[in-house]
Scaffold this active site. Structure first.
Site, PDB file in Angstrom:
ATOM      1  N   LYS A   6      48.849 101.986 -39.608  1.00 37.81           N
ATOM      2  CA  LYS A   6      48.294 103.328 -39.799  1.00 37.81           C
ATOM      3  C   LYS A   6      48.975 103.959 -41.003  1.00 37.81           C
ATOM      4  CE  LYS A   6      47.594 107.780 -37.521  1.00 37.81           C
ATOM      5  NZ  LYS A   6      47.831 108.564 -36.311  1.00 37.81           N
ATOM      6  N   LYS A  31      43.993 101.622 -39.956  1.00 37.82           N
ATOM      7  CA  LYS A  31      43.500 102.992 -40.132  1.00 37.82           C
ATOM      8  C   LYS A  31      44.091 103.584 -41.400  1.00 37.82           C
ATOM      9  CE  LYS A  31      43.426 107.479 -37.821  1.00 37.82           C
ATOM     10  NZ  LYS A  31      43.919 108.328 -36.771  1.00 37.82           N
TER      11      LYS A  31
HETATM   12 ZN   LIG Z   1      50.144 111.742 -33.787  1.00 35.88          ZN
END
Ligand SMILES: [Zn+2]
Length: 323
Positions: free
Chosen positions: A195, A248
């Protein structure tokens, strides 16, 4: 043998033959719709920067889920917006927290719908960071306790999959241990393994009311410049017991999805995030891009890169248009 024997245009001459040789397919079962659940009754608060999406109270989320089921979506992922935020993110792991109540209501009405929950603290902390703040930064190890408690409370409410998005070190192991100890050894973990600290999350922070009140998330989310580090993140999460991993954002990180697909034989999800959605919608509103073609080209690129499923705000529109 080359031209004129080889003519690649032969297989592009009409829709029937193109359809036959298509390498990448899209299906509703590959889409997961993110939903924002808020307190109250009859609430549908449109999110300005994300046309077509709204914060919904539980009584409005349930019919929304019915629609998702009818469209054949792969599932939904829930983000909770609590009534109160505090320094200890107590709403995140409360048994009667907003997400826990939403899961119960959805699973009761639609037991066949796959319900994932986002496991993090940023929607629940008064400062908007993803964990406990010590000396001006998020403390990793204390935050792990919150995350494990949150995941267990979601599983207890009936969540089918828990998805930690915080990027603390060791969170998957902590969550797995917590789940197993509480009798949820069959609850899978989808880790937001790679992420990135991305500008494309901005509209989401309006939606989830989770913008950090000071600083940013660069001390825990990944630096957008790094690809090898993403592979280490994924590897560690898998060693700790992640069942599926996620990259992501998606569109600006197709190379990461592709490399992860090449290296790891686990299901890979990609989060096509709010900003990536809003950008398309804004261009469509201006008449600069065609919604249907742009949406399908974007979603196809994410699948072609190697994602098995996509968390996307286009889930319903795309599923509705697919044959
Ligand atoms: Zn968070």
């Amino acid at each position: 043998m080359a031209f004129p024997v080889q003519r690649l245009r032969r297989l592009r001459s009409g829709e029937p033959i193109r359809r036959l040789v298509r390498e990448t397919q899209l299906a509703p079962s590959q889409f997961i719709l993110p939903l924002f659940v808020c307190p109250g009754e009859g609430v549908r608060r449109e999110i300005g920067s994300m046309p077509g999406h709204a914060q919904l109270s539980i009584d409005n989320v349930v019919p929304e889920c019915e629609e998702c089921l009818a469209l054949g979506l792969g599932g939904v992922i829930l983000f909770g917006i609590p009534e109160h935020k505090d320094e200890m993110a107590s709403g995140a792991y409360a048994d009667d927290g907003i997400t826990q109540r939403a899961v119960r209501a959805i699973k009761k009405a639609h037991p066949k719908l796959l319900v994932m929950t986002d496991v993090c603290n940023c929607e629940y902390t008064s400062h908007g960071h993803c964990g406990f703040i010590k000396d001006g930064d998020v403390d990793n190890d204390i935050t792990l306790e919150w995350l494990a408690k949150t995941a267990v409370s979601h599983a207890r409410a009936g969540a089918d999959v828990v998805a930690p998005s915080d990027m603390m070190d060791g969170r998957v192991a902590a969550i797995r241990k917590g789940l197993d100890a509480a009798g949820f050894s069959n609850t899978p973990i989808l880790s937001y393994a790679a992420k990135y600290s991305s500008v494309f999350y901005s509209p989401f922070r309006d939606a989830a009311e989770s913008a950090p009140q000071f600083g940013d998330r660069r001390s825990y989310q990944m630096d957008p410049t790094n690809s090898r580090e993403a592979m280490r993140e994924i590897e560690l999460d898998l060693e700790e017991g992640a069942d599926m991993i996620m990259v992501k954002p998606a569109l600006a990180y197709l190379d990461i999805i592709h490399e992860a697909r090449r290296r790891f034989d686990v299901p890979i999800g990609a989060y096509h995030v709010s900003g990536e959605y809003s950008m398309v919608m804004a261009a469509v509103e201006k008449g600069w891009l065609d919604l249907e073609r742009t949406m399908f080209e974007v979603l196809t690129s994410i699948r072609r890169a190697g994602a098995d499923f996509i968390l996307t705000y286009f889930s319903k529109i795309a599923a509705d248009l697919l044959p």
